[in-house]
Design a protein around this motif. Structure first.
Motif, mmCIF file in Angstrom:
data_model
loop_
_atom_site.group_PDB
_atom_site.id
_atom_site.type_symbol
_atom_site.label_atom_id
_atom_site.label_comp_id
_atom_site.label_asym_id
_atom_site.label_seq_id
_atom_site.Cartn_x
_atom_site.Cartn_y
_atom_site.Cartn_z
ATOM 1 N N ARG B 63 30.521 36.041 42.556
ATOM 2 C CA ARG B 63 30.610 34.752 41.856
ATOM 3 C C ARG B 63 29.570 33.764 42.374
ATOM 4 N NH1 ARG B 63 34.259 30.465 43.816
ATOM 5 N NH2 ARG B 63 35.121 30.999 45.846
ATOM 6 N N ALA B 64 29.123 33.984 43.626
ATOM 7 C CA ALA B 64 28.087 33.110 44.174
ATOM 8 C C ALA B 64 26.707 33.465 43.621
ATOM 9 C CB ALA B 64 28.072 33.230 45.705
ATOM 10 N N LYS B 65 26.544 34.689 43.170
ATOM 11 C CA LYS B 65 25.210 35.192 42.828
ATOM 12 C C LYS B 65 24.903 35.183 41.335
ATOM 13 C CE LYS B 65 22.218 39.081 44.149
ATOM 14 N NZ LYS B 65 22.112 40.338 44.896
ATOM 15 N N TYR B 66 25.926 35.275 40.494
ATOM 16 C CA TYR B 66 25.690 35.419 39.053
ATOM 17 C C TYR B 66 26.376 34.315 38.258
ATOM 18 C CZ TYR B 66 24.242 39.904 40.865
ATOM 19 O OH TYR B 66 23.621 40.880 41.607
ATOM 20 N N THR B 67 25.906 34.093 37.022
ATOM 21 C CA THR B 67 26.520 33.063 36.176
ATOM 22 C C THR B 67 27.996 33.361 35.937
ATOM 23 O OG1 THR B 67 24.378 33.011 35.003
ATOM 24 C CG2 THR B 67 26.172 31.688 34.084
ATOM 25 N N TYR B 68 28.281 34.629 35.602
ATOM 26 C CA TYR B 68 29.670 35.020 35.308
ATOM 27 C C TYR B 68 30.049 36.302 36.033
ATOM 28 C CZ TYR B 68 29.293 31.801 31.321
ATOM 29 O OH TYR B 68 29.121 30.700 30.526
ATOM 30 N N VAL B 69 31.333 36.421 36.323
ATOM 31 C CA VAL B 69 31.893 37.678 36.836
ATOM 32 C C VAL B 69 33.031 38.094 35.906
ATOM 33 C CG1 VAL B 69 33.078 38.806 38.777
ATOM 34 C CG2 VAL B 69 31.329 37.047 39.217
ATOM 35 N N PHE B 70 33.088 39.386 35.598
ATOM 36 C CA PHE B 70 34.171 39.939 34.782
ATOM 37 C C PHE B 70 34.864 41.025 35.585
ATOM 38 C CE2 PHE B 70 30.880 38.296 32.052
ATOM 39 C CZ PHE B 70 31.589 37.522 31.139
ATOM 40 N N THR B 71 36.153 40.859 35.857
ATOM 41 C CA THR B 71 36.874 41.901 36.578
ATOM 42 C C THR B 71 37.766 42.673 35.608
ATOM 43 O OG1 THR B 71 38.982 40.823 37.199
ATOM 44 C CG2 THR B 71 37.030 40.265 38.511
ATOM 45 N N ASN B 125 46.352 28.737 40.686
ATOM 46 C CA ASN B 125 46.365 27.326 40.287
ATOM 47 C C ASN B 125 44.993 26.916 39.748
ATOM 48 O OD1 ASN B 125 48.949 27.275 41.280
ATOM 49 N ND2 ASN B 125 48.393 26.254 43.215
ATOM 50 N N GLY B 126 45.003 26.264 38.591
ATOM 51 C CA GLY B 126 43.751 25.756 38.024
ATOM 52 C C GLY B 126 43.074 26.720 37.075
ATOM 53 N N ALA B 127 43.666 27.902 36.882
ATOM 54 C CA ALA B 127 43.045 28.884 35.982
ATOM 55 C C ALA B 127 43.431 28.623 34.531
ATOM 56 C CB ALA B 127 43.469 30.293 36.378
ATOM 57 N N ASP B 128 42.562 29.026 33.601
ATOM 58 C CA ASP B 128 42.894 29.049 32.175
ATOM 59 C C ASP B 128 43.337 30.460 31.816
ATOM 60 O OD1 ASP B 128 41.941 26.431 31.790
ATOM 61 O OD2 ASP B 128 39.877 27.189 31.658
ATOM 62 N N LEU B 129 44.276 30.585 30.899
ATOM 63 C CA LEU B 129 44.712 31.913 30.479
ATOM 64 C C LEU B 129 43.730 32.529 29.476
ATOM 65 C CD1 LEU B 129 48.565 31.518 30.007
ATOM 66 C CD2 LEU B 129 47.222 31.892 32.087
ATOM 67 N N ILE B 130 43.639 33.848 29.517
ATOM 68 C CA ILE B 130 42.902 34.602 28.497
ATOM 69 C C ILE B 130 43.947 35.346 27.675
ATOM 70 C CG2 ILE B 130 41.260 36.457 28.047
ATOM 71 C CD1 ILE B 130 39.985 35.793 30.808
ATOM 72 N N VAL B 131 43.973 35.035 26.371
ATOM 73 C CA VAL B 131 45.000 35.612 25.496
ATOM 74 C C VAL B 131 44.853 37.136 25.417
ATOM 75 C CG1 VAL B 131 45.740 35.763 23.062
ATOM 76 C CG2 VAL B 131 45.305 33.529 24.119
ATOM 77 N N ASN B 132 45.989 37.825 25.441
ATOM 78 C CA ASN B 132 46.050 39.275 25.276
ATOM 79 C C ASN B 132 46.733 39.554 23.939
ATOM 80 O OD1 ASN B 132 46.989 41.899 25.227
ATOM 81 N ND2 ASN B 132 47.825 41.879 27.300
ATOM 82 N N SER B 133 45.937 39.853 22.917
ATOM 83 C CA SER B 133 46.494 40.031 21.577
ATOM 84 C C SER B 133 47.162 41.395 21.410
ATOM 85 C CB SER B 133 45.391 39.864 20.526
ATOM 86 O OG SER B 133 44.382 40.841 20.716
ATOM 87 N N VAL B 134 47.036 42.258 22.407
ATOM 88 C CA VAL B 134 47.604 43.610 22.306
ATOM 89 C C VAL B 134 49.026 43.658 22.868
ATOM 90 C CG1 VAL B 134 47.352 46.026 23.047
ATOM 91 C CG2 VAL B 134 45.324 44.693 22.424
ATOM 92 N N SER B 135 49.187 43.143 24.116
ATOM 93 C CA SER B 135 50.487 43.314 24.778
ATOM 94 C C SER B 135 50.959 42.058 25.514
ATOM 95 C CB SER B 135 50.430 44.497 25.747
ATOM 96 O OG SER B 135 49.429 44.265 26.725
ATOM 97 N N LYS B 136 50.415 40.902 25.142
ATOM 98 C CA LYS B 136 50.863 39.571 25.606
ATOM 99 C C LYS B 136 50.463 39.201 27.041
ATOM 100 C CE LYS B 136 52.890 38.463 21.722
ATOM 101 N NZ LYS B 136 52.222 37.492 20.851
ATOM 102 N N ALA B 137 50.731 40.043 28.045
ATOM 103 C CA ALA B 137 50.460 39.672 29.443
ATOM 104 C C ALA B 137 48.998 39.216 29.558
ATOM 105 C CB ALA B 137 50.726 40.854 30.370
ATOM 106 N N PRO B 138 48.784 37.937 29.921
ATOM 107 C CA PRO B 138 47.442 37.367 29.809
ATOM 108 C C PRO B 138 46.522 37.716 30.965
ATOM 109 C CG PRO B 138 48.935 35.711 30.649
ATOM 110 C CD PRO B 138 49.770 36.929 30.384
ATOM 111 N N GLY B 139 45.227 37.622 30.730
ATOM 112 C CA GLY B 139 44.240 37.544 31.800
ATOM 113 C C GLY B 139 44.030 36.080 32.145
ATOM 114 N N PHE B 140 43.041 35.781 32.957
ATOM 115 C CA PHE B 140 42.758 34.366 33.249
ATOM 116 C C PHE B 140 41.316 34.172 33.674
ATOM 117 C CE2 PHE B 140 44.468 36.191 37.181
ATOM 118 C CZ PHE B 140 43.529 35.786 38.125
ATOM 119 N N ARG B 141 40.878 32.913 33.543
ATOM 120 C CA ARG B 141 39.557 32.523 34.000
ATOM 121 C C ARG B 141 39.720 31.433 35.050
ATOM 122 N NH1 ARG B 141 36.485 28.517 33.981
ATOM 123 N NH2 ARG B 141 37.822 27.278 32.628
ATOM 124 N N ILE B 142 39.050 31.608 36.173
ATOM 125 C CA ILE B 142 39.006 30.535 37.168
ATOM 126 C C ILE B 142 37.558 30.424 37.639
ATOM 127 C CG2 ILE B 142 39.823 32.129 38.988
ATOM 128 C CD1 ILE B 142 41.065 29.581 40.352
#
Lengths: 247, 247
Positions: B63-71, B125-142
Motif C-alpha cells: 500500500r506504500a508503494k502502489y496507487t491501489y492494492v487488491f487482496t 473502523n473507517g472502511a467502506d463496504l464493497i457490495v457482494n451481489s452474489v452472496s451478500k457478505a461484503p468486502g471493504f475498502r480502507i
C-alpha cells in the motif's frame, strides 16, 4: 515427535506479460504441487515486471528469508530477458558468456550461434548450470536461487533436474473432508478444534455446486498421530452439526 | 505528448491453499486483464499464507508503494479467515462487527446469523463496504486497499462494484505481431528497435507449434504515434530477417 527440520521456498515469477494479463501463469501451481510433494513448504510467491530494480529487490528479499528461491522467466535471447543480469547484480558477482553454456548451445543442430543466442549463455560467476533437456539453453543455480525458463514445458524439465539437489523435509500429509454443510454452520466448532490441535492446520474452502453452498475441510500436518486425531474430531463435529440442523 | 498520470496497483492473494497447490489461483489473471482494460498498471503480485505477520507485512509494503492494492481471500466465517483483522492491524485501527455489514448478512433468506457468520461482519473502523451481489457478505475498502473474497465468482462481482470508484490512467495500447521466426534470429535487431523507441515496451514471447519454435512480439505504449512507428519498424525488421534467412 521431534521438531522436524522445515525446508521453505519462494517462487519469483518474472515477466510483464503475466502482469498485463496477456499470458496466464501456469508455473505457480505446478511448482506449488511439486514442492508439496517433496516436502518443501512454499511460503511466498511474487510476480514482478521486467525491471531491474524490482527483480534485484525481490531476489534479495526472498533469498534472505527462505531456504530456496525458484525464479521463472526472462532467460531467453531478447532484450527483455534480463533475469541473469539481475541475479548477478543481486549477488554482487560478475556475469559473462559461460563456456559450459556456450557448449550446450552449440549442440543444437543447425543453429547459428549469433549475438542474441549467446545472450542465453550469460551466466553469473560461480553459478552451476541447470540442464534444459527440451531446448538446451540452460538455467542456473547460484547460492539458494534457482533460475528457470518461463515456458512451462522447459520449466518442468528443469524441475526434474533440480529435484535430486535439494534438501527436503518431512512431507506434509493432508486429509480432505467434504463437509456437506455451509461454512457458516461449522465455523465456530471448527475453530475450537483448530485450537485443540495446534499441530495441525485446518483449512476451510467453500464451493458451490448444484445443491448450493458446500465446504471442503482440509486437515494438514507432518504429525500423523495429530492428523488422525484432528480428522476424527472434525468428523464427529460434522455429524453433530448435521444432527442439530436436521432436528 | 505530456507525461500521463500513471495509476499503479498490486494484487495480494491470501491463502495456504494456493501455496500448497491444492487450489490453483484463477484471480490473478482476471484482475490483471481487468486492470489493463481500465488503464491501471498492475506492477506486482504476492501470494502469502494465512499468517498474520506475513499478511500485515505485505499489506503495508504494497500500500506504500502502489496507487491501489487488491487482496483476495480470507474473509469468510472460519478461523482461517484472518484478512480483515490483519488489514485492521496493518492500518493500526480497531475492528468490530459493523452494523452495515450485519444488516447485509441479515438479508440472506433463512440464514441463522450465528457467531461464525457474524465474523464476516467484522470490518476495520473507517472502511467502506464493497457490495457482494452474489452472496451478500461484503468486502471493504480502507485507504487504498480493497479487500475481496477469494471465490472467483464473488471476487469478480466485487470488481464490478469497485470499478467506478477508481482513478484510472490512459490505457496502454498494444499490438501483437506474430513473427514467424525464432527469438534467437531476431533478438539483436529487436533490441536495437527497443532502444530507438523508448516510449514503447517490446516483449518477445516464444512458443512452440506444429511447425517448431515461433515468437509473438508485443509492442505496448500509451503513445499511439510511438506505437505505430515502433510497430512499423518491427515489421520492416522481420521482413529483412526473413529475406536474409531465405537466401
Amino acid at each position: 515427535m521431534t521438531t522436524p527440520d522445515i525446508v521453505t521456498a519462494a517462487v519469483l515469477v518474472i515477466g510483464d506479460e503475466i502482469l498485463s494479463g496477456r499470458t496466464k501463469d501456469q508455473n505457480i501451481g505446478t511448482i506449488a504441487d511439486w514442492l508439496t510433494g517433496i516436502g518443501i513448504d512454499l511460503k511466498e510467491v511474487r510476480v514482478v515486471p521486467d525491471e531491474e530494480p524490482e527483480i534485484v529487490g525481490a531476489v534479495n528479499a526472498l533469498r534472505a528469508k527462505y531456504t530456496y528461491v525458484f525464479t521463472t522467466g526472462g532467460i531467453g535471447p531478447t532484450h527483455d530477458d534480463i533475469t541473469a543480469d539481475c541475479v548477478a547484480k543481486a549477488f554482487g558477482v560478475g556475469i559473462d558468456h559461460d563456456p559450459r553454456a556456450v557448449a550446450l548451445l552449440q549442440q543444437i543442430p543447425g543453429m547459428v550461434l549469433n549475438e542474441a543466442r549467446l545472450r542465453m549463455a550469460r551466466i553469473p560467476n560461480g553459478a552451476d548450470l541447470i540442464v534444459n533437456s527440451v531446448s538446451k539453453a540452460p538455467g542456473f543455480r547460484i547460492g539458494n536461487v534457482h533460475v528457470m525458463a518461463g515456458v512451462p514445458k522447459i520449466m518442468q524439465a528443469m524441475l526434474v533436474e533440480i529435484a535430486p539437489t535439494l534438501k527436503t523435509g518431512p512431507k506434509v500429509q493432508s486429509v480432505t473432508i467434504p463437509a456437506g454443510l455451509k461454512e457458516g454452520d461449522i465455523g465456530t466448532p471448527l475453530g475450537l478444534i483448530q485450537k485443540a490441535y495446534p499441530a495441525v492446520t485446518i483449512g476451510s474452502y467453500p464451493f458451490q455446486d448444484e445443491r448450493g453452498y458446500n465446504t471442503n475441510l482440509v486437515v494438514r500436518s507432518r504429525d500423523t498421530e495429530a492428523l488422525v486425531a484432528a480428522t476424527n474430531a472434525v468428523e464427529a463435529m460434522l455429524a453433530d452439526v448435521r444432527e442439530q440442523l436436521s432436528r
